[in-house]
Write an enzyme that holds these catalytic residues in place. Structure first.
Site, PDB file in Angstrom:
ATOM      1  N   GLU A 135       4.956  -1.245  -1.112  1.00 34.14           N
ATOM      2  CA  GLU A 135       3.671  -0.869  -1.701  1.00 34.14           C
ATOM      3  C   GLU A 135       3.791  -0.191  -3.067  1.00 34.14           C
ATOM      4  OE1 GLU A 135       2.049   1.057   1.709  1.00 34.14           O
ATOM      5  OE2 GLU A 135       1.682  -0.868   2.669  1.00 34.14           O
ATOM      6  N   LYS A 194      -1.392   0.577  12.110  1.00 29.87           N
ATOM      7  CA  LYS A 194      -0.169   0.458  11.309  1.00 29.87           C
ATOM      8  C   LYS A 194       0.855   1.524  11.706  1.00 29.87           C
ATOM      9  CE  LYS A 194       1.052  -0.044   6.399  1.00 29.87           C
ATOM     10  NZ  LYS A 194       0.464   0.013   5.046  1.00 29.87           N
TER      11      LYS A 194
END
Lengths: 155, 109, 586
Positions: C172, C73
């Site tokens: 998130e 990521k």
């Protein structure tokens, strides 16, 4: 439709911000594109929500609100008009500060803070001018407010 | 060799449920669908028509349809009605069944 | 023995289809999948009941070493120049392919998007074998709030490659509060402090009557649990030894429960106390508290009801300690910080798919968007923290006499010069009539929709000529076409393979059913022999068939064959079946 009508609020520079937010959220619930199920409606909803966001961003900010209110009441200034309304002092004030920042005498954050204070104090003078219906003062202070607010944005 | 059997209580329940749907549905369709961890599971649905290839059974005045594809799986089954503390509904008893998967949803024949 | 109880259903074609809402937290260290079933949020678990799936892919490096590729990521959407600096990828070879980073393995070179899609495919596999048996083919996926457009696009490409339709990317910390707010039934203003494996985010939200309004958001996409491991490795002088990072992680994990941790590496013992770790971690945590303070100030709220901790790295006790000593707010660490984000994503997916209007997420643009003006200055058009959807315009003009073309470079960032921002795209407005400099009136408008998709339009207002571009992807058109083609091909392979297996299983079942019929029912001997022979033939053929359609044809034939026999005997059958039976009689 002007922003006040959109939220079904009285046209004033002294808005109850809590009330504004309540109205904004209930309209968001009604018009947000995520809450619509047909594709045909989607585009209209996006446009409406864009307008809603734009109106909310304007009205919730004291400075933007008063500028918008005066614009609705016929005080629509061109850049040239604003410049002609500004005093030598205002320009010098900004130039001095910019110079000091360039020379490292004043920190950029402090410059920003100083400008913010200036914007608040001009906003107060503008409110006074509106309340005493002093047209000359309204024009002078509104020009100052637009000018300093723009400078603040471009730091 | 027998097709499908219904216990009296299952028959009674089906009749009751179907009459509650009067005007909307007139048949009960019994069949199978591919689902669950071991393959095929049963289904019971209301139906508003007998479709091409359906087998139409009249059991004591109860209109049951079975689609061709499922016929093979339903031979010899007994449908009962069961009530537990949590739920009530129909159960398929398969005297020929060899295995059942953990979730109870599928069967091997 | 459990027995399935059936209700009489509405026929399928009359049912309102409730689509399975799935949320994926595609994390740096672990990934989590949540879904809504029977109005409850469930976490996907594998057969060993794990709900955290390591975001790891096994590769063989160009040096022939088998390793676990982690933290991909951190490479998403990065240029080669940025990626090669990654401190946690010193064990792999990152190569430059026309400016983009690729991970070299002994077999081939992979983009970070491709590696990421492999992680998603693993999640799909687990999903397929879970109780659901349905396909994970669409989901809301979460990204760090401070992910740039390039990084978001990379995530979307990874989903596309894995055959997952990305319903929306949501931030998130926002997802975390969505789940937290609904679970705890709290109202008010909250800051979410999200310290993950590789990224740090802060969002301040106002939560009132089902509306989750993001007020401000901020973060650091290169700060997370990995950096604490690095600090420990450095402390022991192993900053260039990749393998020691696992030891560092082990020490860090042990210190969440103990005041002293010991771990072994190459036969040597390494010991770390809580006090030592505190000193190592403090500089990193101070970075986070500075960002938190700034974001709370930007949100400009009268009061804040607390700070909600999410992300696996907030399990380190020192996080709460440092926040308590720096801020005078209530700290909420009562959620499972590792699964809450995926749950929030599932809630948003449910909202989008099933049009649940009880909740609404009003998000903001996380990073300012604008264009390059004279001298490489970045001119903001849409400021950060502006609620979306939004449209903003600004007027520009030419700076040379008789200038007929104007190139507009679109950037994203918070710095003053475009060289410090991310280039997103470019449009060229041509055909401006020759005029003295400063005369043309060119209006540049930015439209950012509810999916954070940016459209840029330039119009010369005197003549009405216009040019527009929709920024779907920062990678070149050719690349995205190739990726798309590739993903379609793979999707087709995946689908056809699945279909083939399904047909095969169905055929095997019919064969089984036929044999069963023959075993249990009394039929004339001649007929029985004939049927047995037929079934055996079919079974023999099944072994050599390679096409799905052939399998299906065979099944239809077998079904027809048996159907006729069943029907021939039907009249006799009906007689017994119409007489109701007690179960005990069977």
């Amino acid at each position: 439709m002007n922003y006040f009508d959109l939220f079904d609020l009285e046209s004033t520079y002294k808005l109850d911000k809590n009330n504004l937010e309540t109205k904004y959220l209930s309209l968001q619930k009604k018009y947000h594109p995520d809450n619509c199920d047909s594709i045909e409606e989607q585009l209209t909803m996006v446009e409406l929500t864009i307008k809603l966001n734009e109106a909310y961003e304007t009205l919730k900010d004291d400075t933007k609100l008063i500028i918008y209110y005066l614009k609705q009441n016929g005080y629509d200034f061109t850049d040239a008009k604003i410049q002609s309304n500004l005093s030598q002092n205002d320009l010098m004030y900004l130039l001095d500060l910019q110079e000091q920042v360039a020379e490292g005498l004043v920190k950029s954050a402090d410059f920003k803070q100083a400008l913010k204070e200036k914007v608040s104090s001009v906003t107060l003078s503008l409110v006074d001018a509106i309340e005493s219906k002093n047209n000359e003062e309204i024009e002078a202070n509104l020009s100052k407010l637009i000018f300093f607010n723009k400078s603040l944005k471009h730091i | 060799m027998q097709v499908l059997s219904l216990t009296p209580v299952a028959k009674e329940k089906m009749r009751g449920l179907l009459s509650a749907q009067a005007g909307k549905y007139s048949y009960i369709r019994i069949g199978t669908r591919t689902k669950g961890c071991a393959g095929v599971s049963y289904k019971i649905e209301f139906a508003d028509m007998v479709e091409m290839g359906d087998e139409h059974l009249n059991i004591d005045g109860l209109d049951i349809v079975i689609d061709n594809k499922s016929l093979l799986y339903l031979i010899g089954l007994v449908i009962d009605f069961k009530e537990t503390d949590l739920e009530s509904g129909f159960v398929f008893e398969n005297p020929n069944k060899k295995g059942e998967c953990g979730c109870g949803e599928s069967f091997f024949v | 023995m459990s027995q399935k109880i059936y209700q009489i259903d509405e026929p399928d074609y009359k049912k309102v289809i409730v689509k399975t809402a799935i949320g994926i937290d595609l994390g740096t260290t672990n990934s989590v999948v949540a879904y809504v079933k029977d109005n409850k949020i469930k976490l996907l678990a594998d057969k060993d009941h794990n709900t955290l799936f390591p975001s790891v892919i096994d590769i063989v490096t160009t040096k022939g070493k088998e390793i676990k590729l982690k933290s991909v990521k951190r490479l998403m959407g990065k240029t080669f120049e940025q990626a090669k600096e990654s401190p946690v990828h010193k064990n792999i070879e990152i190569i430059n392919e026309s400016g983009r980073a690729k991970i070299a393995t002994i077999r081939q070179n992979y983009t970070p998007e491709e590696i990421s899609s492999m992680i998603l495919k693993k999640l799909k596999e687990i999903y397929r074998y879970s109780e659901e048996i349905k396909e994970l083919d669409q989901a809301v996926i979460t990204v760090p709030a401070f992910f740039s457009d390039n990084e978001r696009q990379a995530t979307q490409i990874a989903a596309q490659l894995a055959g997952i339709k990305c319903l929306r990317l949501i931030n998130e910390p926002t997802a975390a509060l969505l789940a937290y707010g609904l679970e705890s039934e709290k109202k008010g203003n909250f800051a979410v402090y999200d310290l993950g494996g590789g990224t740090f985010d802060v969002s301040v939200l106002k939560l009132v009557e089902g509306v989750f309004q993001v007020k401000a958001t901020n973060g650091d996409v290169q700060l997370g649990g990995d950096d604490f491991d690095l600090a420990i490795a450095k402390h022991f002088g192993f900053e260039n030894d990749y393998d020691f990072l696992d030891v560092a992680k082990d020490l860090k994990h042990k210190l969440t429960l103990q005041s002293k941790a010991i771990s072994e590496y190459n036969g040597e013992k390494y010991e770390l106390t809580n006090n030592q770790f505190y000193k190592l971690a403090l500089p990193l945590l101070e970075k986070t508290t500075a960002i938190l303070e700034k974001t709370i100030a930007e949100a400009d709220l009268d009061e804040l009801d607390g700070i909600v901790l999410v992300g696996g790295s907030t399990k380190m006790p020192i996080v709460t300690k440092v926040l308590e000593s720096n801020f005078n707010y209530k700290i909420f660490n009562d959620v499972n910080p590792e699964t809450i984000v995926a749950k929030g994503a599932a809630i948003q997916a449910d909202k989008l798919l099933n049009k649940n209007s009880d909740i609404l997420l009003v998000d903001v643009n996380p990073i300012s968007l604008g264009i390059e003006t004279m001298g490489g200055i970045f001119e903001r058009i849409i400021d950060r923290n502006t609620p979306i959807p939004t449209a903003k315009g600004q007027n520009f003009t030419t700076f040379k006499d008789n200038q007929v073309n104007l190139a507009v470079n679109i950037y994203q960032g918070e710095r003053e010069l475009v060289k410090d921002c991310h280039l997103l795209g470019k449009i060229v407005l041509s055909g401006i009539p020759p005029m003295p400099a400063g005369m043309p009136k060119i209006k540049i408008s930015f439209i950012l929709d509810e999916n954070s998709m940016l459209q840029v339009k330039a119009v010369e207002e005197n003549t009405g000529i216009e040019q527009s571009v929709t920024l779907k992807s920062s990678i070149s058109a050719e690349d995205s076409l190739a990726i798309l083609k590739d993903s379609i091909m793979n999707a087709r392979n995946d689908v056809s393979e699945k279909e083939f297996i399904k047909s095969k299983v169905e055929l095997e079942q019919v064969i089984q059913a036929s044999r069963n019929l023959l075993n249990t029912q009394e039929l004339p001997k001649a007929e029985q022999d004939k049927m047995l022979k037929y079934v055996n033939e079919v079974e023999e053929k099944t072994k050599t068939i390679t096409l799905k359609d052939d399998l299906d044809d065979l099944r239809f034939a077998l079904e027809d064959f048996f159907k006729d026999i069943v029907k021939e005997n039907m009249n006799a059958l009906l007689e017994t079946s119409i007489v109701g039976k007690q179960l005990d009689d069977v």
